[in-house]
Design a protein around this motif. Structure first.
Motif, mmCIF file in Angstrom:
data_model
loop_
_atom_site.group_PDB
_atom_site.id
_atom_site.type_symbol
_atom_site.label_atom_id
_atom_site.label_comp_id
_atom_site.label_asym_id
_atom_site.label_seq_id
_atom_site.Cartn_x
_atom_site.Cartn_y
_atom_site.Cartn_z
ATOM 1 N N ASN A 28 0.829 -1.194 0.000
ATOM 2 C CA ASN A 28 0.000 0.000 0.000
ATOM 3 C C ASN A 28 0.865 1.246 0.000
ATOM 4 O OD1 ASN A 28 0.868 0.134 2.658
ATOM 5 N ND2 ASN A 28 -1.144 0.372 3.547
ATOM 6 N N THR A 30 0.762 5.115 1.531
ATOM 7 C CA THR A 30 0.060 5.850 2.577
ATOM 8 C C THR A 30 0.556 7.285 2.657
ATOM 9 O OG1 THR A 30 1.572 5.441 4.439
ATOM 10 C CG2 THR A 30 0.044 3.680 3.858
ATOM 11 N N HIS A 32 -0.732 11.343 4.832
ATOM 12 C CA HIS A 32 -1.576 12.011 5.815
ATOM 13 C C HIS A 32 -2.312 13.177 5.178
ATOM 14 C CE1 HIS A 32 1.185 10.480 9.243
ATOM 15 N NE2 HIS A 32 0.075 9.774 9.220
ATOM 16 N N GLU A 47 4.734 10.340 0.302
ATOM 17 C CA GLU A 47 4.082 9.076 0.635
ATOM 18 C C GLU A 47 5.091 8.068 1.174
ATOM 19 O OE1 GLU A 47 4.011 10.436 -2.376
ATOM 20 O OE2 GLU A 47 1.944 11.110 -2.713
ATOM 21 N N SER A 52 -0.444 -4.211 3.539
ATOM 22 C CA SER A 52 -1.819 -4.406 4.003
ATOM 23 C C SER A 52 -2.163 -5.882 3.870
ATOM 24 C CB SER A 52 -2.792 -3.561 3.172
ATOM 25 O OG SER A 52 -4.118 -3.743 3.598
ATOM 26 N N GLN A 74 -2.891 -3.045 8.907
ATOM 27 C CA GLN A 74 -2.755 -1.997 7.908
ATOM 28 C C GLN A 74 -1.697 -0.997 8.352
ATOM 29 O OE1 GLN A 74 -5.052 -1.562 5.155
ATOM 30 N NE2 GLN A 74 -3.897 0.211 4.431
ATOM 31 N N PHE A 76 0.044 2.778 8.043
ATOM 32 C CA PHE A 76 -0.219 4.171 7.676
ATOM 33 C C PHE A 76 1.010 4.989 8.038
ATOM 34 C CE2 PHE A 76 -4.615 2.711 8.412
ATOM 35 C CZ PHE A 76 -5.235 3.179 7.263
ATOM 36 N N GLN A 94 5.444 6.166 10.894
ATOM 37 C CA GLN A 94 4.886 4.913 10.374
ATOM 38 C C GLN A 94 4.226 4.170 11.528
ATOM 39 O OE1 GLN A 94 7.477 1.962 8.441
ATOM 40 N NE2 GLN A 94 5.839 1.718 6.953
ATOM 41 N N ASN A 202 -5.251 9.692 8.566
ATOM 42 C CA ASN A 202 -4.673 8.671 7.705
ATOM 43 C C ASN A 202 -5.430 8.508 6.392
ATOM 44 O OD1 ASN A 202 -2.662 7.797 9.567
ATOM 45 N ND2 ASN A 202 -4.163 6.534 10.633
ATOM 46 N N TYR A 203 -4.694 8.169 5.344
ATOM 47 C CA TYR A 203 -5.327 7.584 4.166
ATOM 48 C C TYR A 203 -4.316 6.717 3.438
ATOM 49 C CZ TYR A 203 -3.340 11.237 1.055
ATOM 50 O OH TYR A 203 -2.492 12.057 0.354
ATOM 51 N N SER A 204 -4.828 5.743 2.688
ATOM 52 C CA SER A 204 -3.930 4.829 1.982
ATOM 53 C C SER A 204 -4.627 4.222 0.773
ATOM 54 C CB SER A 204 -3.439 3.709 2.908
ATOM 55 O OG SER A 204 -4.443 2.733 3.098
ATOM 56 N N SER A 206 -4.346 0.571 -1.370
ATOM 57 C CA SER A 206 -3.796 -0.785 -1.283
ATOM 58 C C SER A 206 -4.136 -1.585 -2.534
ATOM 59 C CB SER A 206 -4.344 -1.522 -0.063
ATOM 60 O OG SER A 206 -4.114 -0.811 1.130
#
Length: 213
Positions: A28, A30, A32, A47, A52, A74, A76, A94, A202-204, A206
Motif C-alpha cells: 500500500n 500511505t 496524511h 508518501e 496491508s 494496515q 499508515f 509509520q 490517515n489515508y492509503s 492498497s
C-alpha cells in the motif's frame, strides 16, 4: 490486549457462520491529510510504502449483495517537512493498525468462474505499533541527532491510538483467487500537535492478492 482478543473472538465467531472466507495481502501507499494553523508552512509531504493484509469473511444478504468484513493489519504513515517560527522540522511517521472493516459489497457475475465486485463501508482501528522519527530542527545545519519514539504509549498525547474512517474499492474473483484495490480514508485526527497546531488523519491506497479457502 483485551481489545485485540475481542477483535479475534468476534472474527472467529463470524467465520463459523460465514459463507466465504480467505486471506489477502499486498503493498500500500500511505500519506496524511493535513490541517494546520496559518503560521505553519508545509514544505513537502511524501508518501510511504507499506503493507496491508486481511483475513476476510463474507455473508450473502441477497442475490448480489453481501456483508464483507474481516480483520486487517494496515500500515499508515508519511514523511513531511514544515517550517514554524523560522525553524524547519522533518518528520517521518509509520504506524501499524489492527482494523475491523464493516462493508457492503455488490457482486456482478461475469462468467461461470469470474465475478467482479465493488464495496464501501466504515472501519474502526486500533494502533499496534508506531514510530515517529524527528531529527533535531535544522539538524543538517547544526549537527543535531535524531529523536525517535517507537510505541503508541511513548507518542501520547500527540498520537490518538484509535482511528475511524471509510473504505472504498473493488476487485474480482477467479475461481479461488482474489484481486482487490482499496482506498482507506480516515476521518479521525490521529496525530495532534499543539505547538504548532497541526492535525493529521490517515489515508492509503492498497493493492492486494488473495485466496478463498
Amino acid at each position: 490486549m483485551r481489545l485485540i482478543l475481542t477483535f479475534l473472538l468476534t472474527m472467529v465467531a463470524g467465520i463459523a457462520f460465514s459463507q466465504k472466507y480467505g486471506v489477502k495481502i499486498g503493498p500500500n501507499i500511505t500519506n496524511h491529510k493535513i490541517s494546520a494553523s496559518n503560521d505553519v508552512d508545509f514544505l513537502s509531504m511524501d508518501e510511504q510504502w507499506g503493507i496491508s493484509g486481511e483475513f476476510f469473511a463474507d455473508w450473502d444478504l441477497g442475490e448480489d449483495i453481501s456483508f464483507y468484513t474481516g480483520l486487517s493489519v494496515q500500515s499508515f504513515g508519511a514523511k513531511s517537512k514544515y517550517e514554524f517560527d523560522d525553524v524547519v522540522t522533518e518528520e517521518e511517521i509509520q504506524a501499524y493498525y489492527l482494523q475491523l472493516p464493516m462493508r457492503f459489497r455488490a457482486n456482478l457475475q461475469l462468467e461461470e468462474h469470474l465475478s467482479a465486485y465493488a464495496f464501501a463501508g466504515p472501519y474502526v482501528a486500533r494502533s499496534l505499533s508506531a514510530k515517529r522519527d524527528t531529527p533535531a530542527p535544522n539538524s543538517a545545519q547544526i549537527g543535531g541527532s535524531p529523536s525517535m519514539a517507537t510505541s503508541p504509549e511513548q507518542l501520547k498525547p500527540e498520537m490518538n491510538p484509535w482511528d475511524f474512517g471509510f473504505s472504498f474499492g473493488g476487485g474480482a474473483f477467479y475461481r479461488q483467487l482474489v484481486f482487490e484495490v482499496k482506498y482507506d480514508m480516515g476521518v479521525t485526527n490521529v496525530w495532534k500537535l499543539e505547538e504548532p497546531i497541526i492535525r493529521k488523519s490517515n489515508y492509503s491506497f492498497s493493492m492486494m492478492f488473495g485466496y478463498i479457502f
